[in-house]
Structures are given as structure tokens and as C-alpha cells.
Write a protein that holds these residues in place. Structure first.
Motif, PDB file in Angstrom:
ATOM      1  N   UNK A  35       2.317   5.367 -10.910  1.00 53.81           N
ATOM      2  CA  UNK A  35       2.092   4.405  -9.837  1.00 53.81           C
ATOM      3  C   UNK A  35       2.047   5.153  -8.514  1.00 53.81           C
ATOM      4  N   UNK A  36       1.019   4.862  -7.724  1.00 54.69           N
ATOM      5  CA  UNK A  36       0.800   5.609  -6.486  1.00 54.69           C
ATOM      6  C   UNK A  36       0.540   4.630  -5.343  1.00 54.69           C
ATOM      7  N   UNK A  37       0.858   5.072  -4.129  1.00 53.12           N
ATOM      8  CA  UNK A  37       0.648   4.252  -2.940  1.00 53.12           C
ATOM      9  C   UNK A  37      -0.629   4.728  -2.253  1.00 53.12           C
ATOM     10  N   UNK A  38      -1.643   3.868  -2.251  1.00 54.75           N
ATOM     11  CA  UNK A  38      -2.939   4.211  -1.655  1.00 54.75           C
ATOM     12  C   UNK A  38      -2.977   3.667  -0.228  1.00 54.75           C
ATOM     13  N   UNK A  39      -3.306   4.555   0.718  1.00 54.25           N
ATOM     14  CA  UNK A  39      -3.316   4.183   2.136  1.00 54.25           C
ATOM     15  C   UNK A  39      -4.738   3.836   2.563  1.00 54.25           C
ATOM     16  N   UNK A  40      -5.108   2.550   2.334  1.00 54.92           N
ATOM     17  CA  UNK A  40      -6.403   2.091   2.817  1.00 54.92           C
ATOM     18  C   UNK A  40      -6.368   2.025   4.346  1.00 54.92           C
ATOM     19  N   UNK A  41      -7.522   1.815   4.971  1.00 52.73           N
ATOM     20  CA  UNK A  41      -7.581   1.888   6.426  1.00 52.73           C
ATOM     21  C   UNK A  41      -6.768   0.791   7.101  1.00 52.73           C
ATOM     22  N   UNK A  42      -6.715  -0.387   6.503  1.00 54.15           N
ATOM     23  CA  UNK A  42      -5.996  -1.492   7.146  1.00 54.15           C
ATOM     24  C   UNK A  42      -4.889  -2.066   6.279  1.00 54.15           C
ATOM     25  N   UNK A  43      -4.664  -1.504   5.129  1.00 60.28           N
ATOM     26  CA  UNK A  43      -3.668  -2.067   4.221  1.00 60.28           C
ATOM     27  C   UNK A  43      -3.310  -1.007   3.180  1.00 60.28           C
ATOM     28  N   UNK A  44      -2.381  -1.357   2.325  1.00 62.09           N
ATOM     29  CA  UNK A  44      -1.985  -0.453   1.251  1.00 62.09           C
ATOM     30  C   UNK A  44      -2.143  -1.181  -0.075  1.00 62.09           C
ATOM     31  N   UNK A  45      -2.130  -0.394  -1.143  1.00 60.05           N
ATOM     32  CA  UNK A  45      -2.129  -0.981  -2.479  1.00 60.05           C
ATOM     33  C   UNK A  45      -1.423  -0.017  -3.420  1.00 60.05           C
ATOM     34  N   UNK A  46      -0.586  -0.573  -4.287  1.00 63.81           N
ATOM     35  CA  UNK A  46       0.049   0.239  -5.322  1.00 63.81           C
ATOM     36  C   UNK A  46      -0.868   0.224  -6.544  1.00 63.81           C
ATOM     37  N   UNK A  47      -1.393   1.379  -6.884  1.00 65.62           N
ATOM     38  CA  UNK A  47      -2.335   1.505  -7.993  1.00 65.62           C
ATOM     39  C   UNK A  47      -1.767   2.457  -9.043  1.00 65.62           C
TER      40      UNK A  47
END
Length: 787
Positions: free
Chosen positions: A550-562
Motif C-alpha cells: 500500500x502506497x500513498x500517491x501524491x496527486x496534484x490536488x489530492x492523495x490516494x492510497x493505492x
């Protein structure tokens, strides 16, 4: 001083208040000093080469503690007194390297100034030249530097104590021996750790450890104690360190037994990652080492939040442990125990809660913690070691905002980078091709510095710094990769990930689980994860330690655990062609191809191993196949660059005794590969899961061409095993004057759990038994050959 005193007295006599008098006195001193300084400057303008004037001016600044000005004035002065003053100025500013360089140019016998001797000795001490420092300190005979030197000497030297105090005597006499723990190299008698979060958002960690050494391995493990820290925000203070010898004497560590060094001397970007090293004296079997250190952190992760992981066990048994987390009563924290199923039945991972002095203290106390005894091919300890995760982050958005603020201004490209990028992707005809080229550049051309995420801080360097230096740690390489991908018009994002050696992320407990940084790029609807620290991993692949995490993705305006993918296209293929002539000499050709992590491993080996060593290794393998053999040639392809495709190894050799002879019979050796590790089944039962790695396939095909004077006598039976744990097949087929052999292993599981182990072991044992069967040939008699 006398003039200042008279000035102050006169002001009192004139009727001023003490505060006004002191302020006016200070102002008058400053005015006088300014006049003196201006006078010296005018003199220097007229007599710039006059050494006496420069020396006098430098002494004036030195007395005022303006050491940088001393350095400016004395630059280039080739004069004994000037060099001494310059060296003293460097030492006063803490530049011990420069001061030592100058002091060592001078004749030591000519140094009569006690302050110069003291600062020379201090410079030696700070640069770990302890013998020289002690000699210089001992040469100082006049006050006030005599007392200072004696104090430094007492800190440098080991101290001895012949008798144990009663509190220690009881611990020593009751301590266990190697008979109590035959599998341990040492035993931890006491492990106390206290983490205090202060109201002004600082962190104080106290660590107290007492270890008894049982074996020579224990001596190696504990002869030097290393405490890693980040000097940007942390400092280490040693309370004490001592060895209790087998004959019950105490030896206290001195300053000469301590070093504070950069962990990455060759990489200035990470000079803040340091190691505080304590060399413990007289560490023998049955010795006890004990030390207590404090680590002060001036800044929490996002200035206000903290994240702590407390691991319960280690590779040595622990007799007594205590962990205290202390924080202001008005703060809220979240916490949870990981790997509860591996908690020993007698241990409770629940705290006593005590409020004292405005702090809430979580107090965890443990006794008799069993050691984590390693098992062959076991999963990483993060899968089985119970741990407490403590965090003040209330949600993942706080964590996202904190780290995003650290990297988002680091992504800018300068003109040189933009021009380079334009040239790199100018012939790319798709987004996928753009991303592949950029990834391959970052993976192959940017040297990876193996600094774990957080070890040298959490803030990445500017992408342009990494590009210029051509090296970086994981977060720096990830930021450069994202910067270039975005510069090419693609949607790319940094990713924080706990690899398999770290505890996997808990979505409902925001905390800093991460020990690695990678990146991802969105192409169409696909999110492709990339790890540029793995220089031999192809675009689209991931190293096994990054997969299924499980990784924390740093999108430009939000995050998502993928979840990173568990990639299954990993394969090793071996094709063997054997031509046996009438004299029973075999000419053999082997081709080795690979995909996925096999490809990465093979490329790394072939790319980084000298050709002669590769030849030697191939020759060794050939000799195992046939003791009388001769390597004819070998060829390596597609290893210089990831863009070339998968690596290929081919070699050809002659085997003069491939066939074992029993009268008229000829026995072929087993033609397949040892696809099973013997260590997989070396235990009757397992305490921990068996780690097989990412899913993979191994396929071996052999075609044996027989001469006219040999015929097939016996062909082993085929074997096929299909189970949820693995699939395996062996097949033999006669085809005119040839024999076709095929071996296939397909592993779809990463992990075999202890409850599955006996079934797995039984399957592997059955396969290994069948691998002993061999093809038997028979030599035809001459009449049969003529017919």
C-alpha cells in the motif's frame, strides 16, 4: 578595562542611574572601538603590505571575538605569529579542519601560547586524533588553560572502577548465560526507551540499553554501538557508556572512544545523515555493555505532529523492556498494535496511563521477550514482529499537505534541463515511449545513494541539483523523474511506500510507515509505478520489495492510497541443445532468457561483473555438468541499456564425459535445473511464513540429438503436480533420433504460511525424488548399426 571602569564610575558620580550609566558606557566603548577600527583601516590603505599593522589590526579584532575579520586580514600572511592567530581564529569558529592544517605547518616546540596549545589540542580531538590531543593537553602548564586541558583529558580517557555498586552486582550475578540461550549471541538485560513530546513541539528520546555478550558474534555486534541521527534537527548526547568485564570491573568510555561521523562522506547532499559511534572497551564473552543516550529533536515532522513505531522483539532475547510515550495531556494520539497474532501469550501490549506534571504517559512494560530466530527464506521481520504505531496525525490529508509542501517547489526545470528533455523525447511517438525514455535516463544515469527515506531528512533536494550532481537518494530520484515527466506534458506523481522490510500502511491509522519514495505516471487510464533507484529494472516492472504494497500517491490536488501491483510476468527460460557424436563427445549450447525481476537480476550481474569472472562462473557451471569439458565461447546481449530489451546469455561448450558408462549402458545427467531451493524444506515445521518472492515461472527445454550408435533404453515417467501452492511438470518425449525434455515450475504465491508448510514440503519432496530419475541410453552393437 581600567578606562571602562573609570568611565562607569564617573557616570555614577554625575548622578545617572545604573542602567543609563552602563548603556552610555557601552555606547562610548563602541564609539572608541569604531575610531580604532577606522584608524587601522586608513593605515592599511597606505601600508597594505605592512605585516606589523595587519597583525596589530588582527589582534584588535581577535580581542573583540570578530574572528572572521581576523581571517580576512591575515589571509596570505606568511608569518609565525600571524599563522598562530589565524589558526586560533579558525578553531574559535569551529572550523577545526582549517585550524589543524595551519597548526600542523608550525613547529610544535615554538608554540608557547597556552591558548594556542589548547586550541591545537582541541582541533586534534575534534578530528579524532586523540593521541596527539592528549599529548598537547599535557604540555599546557599555566592557568586558565591548565584546568580546561585537565577537564578535556579526563573526558578523553577511559575510567576504571574496581567494585560493582550493589544495584549492578545483583543484575550481573543474576544474568543468564549461553546455557540459558544457546541460540543467542547476546541477551538484552534491559531496554528502556522514553519518547517525550514537549509543549513547544520538540522531541526528546532517552535510550538505555544493557546487553550481555555470549559469543564471538555478540562481541562483533556490540563492540561498536552506532546511533544514527539527522544533524539538521537532531543532536545526540551521551549520558554514559561502560563495559562490565567478566571479572566484574567497570570501564567507562572516554571521548577518544567516541566518533561522530558523516555516513555518506562522498555525497555532500547527505552530509546531515550522521552516525554517533561508541567503541566499547574490552568487550569479551560474558561482558556486559551498558549505555544511555539522549536524542534531542528540535522540530517535529510538520512542526506539530509525530509518528513513532516501537518494535517489540529483535534477533536477541530481551529480559526486560520498557517503552514510555509522554506527551502533553491536551494532545490527542492514535495508536495500534501490528502483527498481534505473533504476540507471545504471556505478553500484553497494553499501557499503564499515568498523568504527571501536565503530561500523559503511556507506559509499556515487557518481560522475557523471545528472540526472533531467523528461518531460511522467511518473510521480513516486518511481517511477524509485533509493533506499536503511535501517531498524532488525525488524517492522511495532514500528512499529504505536509510532504507536498516539502517537494512541490523542487520540481522546476531550468533551461538546461528543458533543452535536455526536449532532445531526449524528440523522436518519441507516444506518451508511453516518452515516459519510458525519461524513466530509463533517471534509472541508469542518476547514481543511487542508498539513504533510506527519512534517514537524511524528509525534504527532497531541488530537481536541478540532482540533475547537475547526477546522484540522489530515493526521494531525490523520484522528484527528478516526476519533474521531467511533468515537463514532457505527462501526469506524474511522487509516491511514498513502505517496502517489504517496513510495516505495511494502515489506512485507518495515518502515520509515517514509509522507508522509500518512488513515482508513478498516468498513461490513459493506467497508473504505472516506477522505481528509478533500481537501475536494471525495466519500465513497467517494479523490484519485488515494492510490489503488493500500500502506497500513498501524491496527486496534484489530492492523495490516494493505492496498492502497487503484484507483477506475474517474471520468468526464466533456458534452452539447451545437445549434439552427441559417435565418440560420445557432446557439443552443448545453452541460451538463457529472462523477464521481470529475473531480467533485472540477470542484467545487473552481466552488466556489473567483469567478463573474465563471467567466463569463470560459466566454466564452473560447465564443469558441474561434465567434469571433462571445454568452454568454446559465450556471448552477452542487451545489457548496456534498458532500451535494448531483455538480456540474453548464450554459451557453447564441449563435454567429453557427459554420459556415465555402465557396460553398454549410457546414463544422461539430469537435464533440468534445481528449481527448488533445498532451504525451502529444511525444517520439520516453521514458526514464520516462507517467502517465495513475486510469482514467477521457470521453463527449461532440452533437445538431445543422438548419434547412430546410441539408442534409447529408458525414458523416465512424466510428472505433473497442480496445487494452490505451486504447479510443476516434467516431460520426456522421443522424437526420431532425438529426446525432448521439458521442465516447468509455476509459482503463483508470494508466501507459504506455517499452516500450509507441511503440504508444501510434501510436494517439493515428491518432486525432488522424481528429479533423480535419468534417461538411459544403450550402445548399439556393430551388427545392429550395420543393419
Amino acid at each position: 578595562m581600567k578606562k571602562i571602569f573609570l568611565l562607569v564610575v564617573s557616570l555614577f558620580i554625575l548622578g545617572c542611574s545604573p542602567e543609563d550609566s552602563l548603556e552610555r558606557a557601552s555606547q562610548n566603548v563602541d564609539i572608541l572601538s569604531k575610531r580604532i577600527e577606522d584608524s587601522y583601516k586608513k593605515l592599511l590603505e597606505k601600508h597594505s603590505e605592512d605585516v606589523k599593522i595587519r597583525l596589530s589590526f588582527a589582534k584588535f579584532y581577535y580581542q573583540r571575538n570578530e574572528f572572521s575579520k581576523v581571517r580576512d586580514i591575515l589571509k596570505g600572511v606568511d608569518n609565525f605569529e600571524g599563522k598562530v592567530l589565524l589558526a586560533k581564529s579558525y578553531a574559535q569558529q569551529g572550523d577545526y579542519t582549517s585550524s589543524l592544517e595551519i597548526f600542523e605547518e608550525l613547529e610544535e616546540e615554538s608554540l608557547k601560547d597556552p591558548q594556542a596549545l589548547y586550541l591545537y589540542a582541541l582541533s586534534c580531538e575534534k578530528k579524532n586524533l586523540f593521541s596527539k590531543a592528549k599529548k598537547l593537553y599535557q604540555e599546557i602548564t599555566s592557568s586558565p588553560y591548565l584546568k580546561l586541558a585537565q577537564r578535556r583529558l579526563s573526558k578523553l580517557k577511559l575510567k576504571f572502577q574496581d567494585e560493582l555498586p550493589p544495584s549492578l552486582r545483583e543484575i550481573v550475578e543474576d544474568s543468564p548465560t549461553s546455557l540459558d540461550f544457546p541460540d543467542a549471541s547476546s541477551v538484552i538485560l534491559l531496554c528502556k526507551e522514553k519518547v517525550k513530546i514537549t509543549p513547544d513541539n520538540k522531541q526528546e528520546t532517552t535510550f538505555h540499553l544493557m546487553v550481555k555478550v555470549l559469543t564471538d558474534k555478540g562481541r562483533q555486534d556490540w563492540g561498536e554501538v552506532e546511533i544514527n541521527y539527522d544533524s539538521t534537527y537532531e543532536r545526540v548526547e551521551l549520558d554514559f557508556a561502560r563495559t562490565i568485564t567478566p571479572d566484574k570491573k567497570i570501564i567507562y568510555v572516554g571521548r577518544e572512544n567516541i566518533r561522530d561521523v558523516s555516513k555518506y562522506l562522498n555525497f555532500p547532499l547527505y552530509s546531515n545523515s550522521r552516525a554517533f559511534i561508541i567503541s566499547m572497551p574490552e568487550v569479551l564473552r560474558e561482558s556486559i555493555i551498558e549505555y544511555k543516550v539522549k536524542i534531542y529533536r528540535s522540530k517535529l515532522l510538520n512542526k506539530k505532529d509525530f509518528s513513532i513505531i516501537y518494535r517489540l522483539a529483535g534477533e536477541e532475547p530481551i529480559m526486560k523492556a520498557e517503552f514510555i510515550l509522554s506527551f502533553p495531556v491536551n494532545r490527542k494520539i492514535n495508536w495500534e498494535v501490528l502483527n498481534k497474532e505473533y504476540l507471545p501469550s504471556h505478553i500484553s501490549f497494553e499501557p499503564r496511563k499515568v498523568i504527571k506534571g501536565g503530561f500523559l504517559n503511556y507506559i509499556f512494560e515487557f518481560k522475557n521477550i523471545p528472540q526472533l530466530t531467523p528461518e531460511s527464506n522467511m518473510v521480513p521481520y516486518s511481517f511477524v514482529n509485533p509493533a506499536g504505531v503511535f501517531s498524532s496525525f488525525s488524517n492522511w490529508e495532514e500528512f499529504y499537505n505536509w510532504w507536498k509542501a516539502l517537494y512541490e517547489d523542487k520540481l522546476a526545470l531550468n533551461k538546461e534541463m528543458r533543452d535536455f528533455l526536449k532532445d531526449l523525447i524528440k523522436t518519441a511517438n507516444s506518451d508511453y515511449e516518452k515516459a519510458r525514455r525519461i524513466y530509463e535516463f533517471c534509472a541508469e544515469k542518476i547514481r543511487y545513494v542508498a539513504v533510506e527515506y527519512g534517514e537524511a531528512g524528509f525534504e527532497p533536494h531541488q530537481a536541478k541539483e540532482v540533475f547537475i550532481n547526477k546522484y540522489g537518494d530515493c526521494k531525490d530520484q523520484a522528484i527528478l523523474l516526476v519533474a521531467f515527466l511533468r515537463g514532457s506534458g505527462l501526469k506524474a506523481y511522487p509516491v511514498l511506500i513502505p517496502t517489504k522490510s517496513a510495516y505495511n500502511l494502515k489506512e485507518d491509522l495515518p502515520a509515517s510507515y514509509f522507508n522509500h519514495a518512488i513515482a508513478c505516471v498516468k498513461i490513459g487510464e493506467d497508473l504505472i509505478f516506477m522505481d528509478p533507484t533500481s537501475s536494471t529494472t525495466s519500465f513497467g516492472d517494479l523490484p519485488p520489495q515494492d510490489q503488493n504494497r500500500k502506497a500513498l500517491v501524491f496527486f496534484e490536488d489530492d492523495y490516494k492510497i493505492c496498492s502497487t501491483p503484484l507483477l506475474k510476468d517474471n520468468s526464466l527460460g533456458i534452452k539447451i541443445t545437445i549434439n552427441i557424436d559417435r565418440e560420445e563427445i557432446a557439443k552443448i549450447k545453452r541460451e538463457v532468457t529472462s523477464k521481470g525481476f529475473f531480467s533485472s537480476f540477470q542484467r545487473y550481474y552481466l552488466k556489473n561483473t567483469p567478463p573474465q569472472l563471467i567466463r569463470d562462473n560459466i566454466q564452473e557451471r560447465v564443469k558441474k555438468f561434465a567434469s571433462l569439458s571445454e568452454l568454446l565461447e559465450f556471448d552477452i546481449k542487451n545489457t548496456d541499456s534498458l532500451s535494448e530489451g531483455e538480456p540474453l546469455l548464450e554459451y557453447e561448450f564441449l563435454a567429453y564425459n557427459l554420459l556415465s558408462k555402465v557396460k553398454e549402458l549410457r546414463i544422461l545427467p539430469f537435464l533440468g535445473e534445481e528449481v527448488f531451493e533445498p532451504s525451502w524444506i529444511n525444517r520439520e515445521e516453521r514458526s514464520y511464513p516462507l517467502y517465495l518472492g513475486s510469482p514467477y515461472k521457470m521453463k527449461i527445454e532440452a533437445e538431445i540429438h543422438l548419434p547412430p550408435n546410441l539408442e534409447l533404453e529408458y525414458l523416465p515417467q512424466d510428472l505433473e503436480i497442480n496445487s494452490e501452492l505451486l504447479n510443476f511438470s516434467l516431460s520426456y518425449r522421443k522424437n526420431s533420433g532425438s529426446i525432448i525434455f521439458k521442465e516447468l515450475l509455476v509459482v503463483d504465491k508470494e508466501i507459504v504460511y506455517p499452516s500450509e508448510y507441511l503440504e508444501f514440503k510434501k510436494i517439493v519432496e515428491e518432486v525432488l525424488y522424481n528429479l533423480k530419475q535419468q534417461v538411459i541410453l544403450k550402445k548399439k552393437d556393430e551388427k545392429t548399426q550395420e543393419d
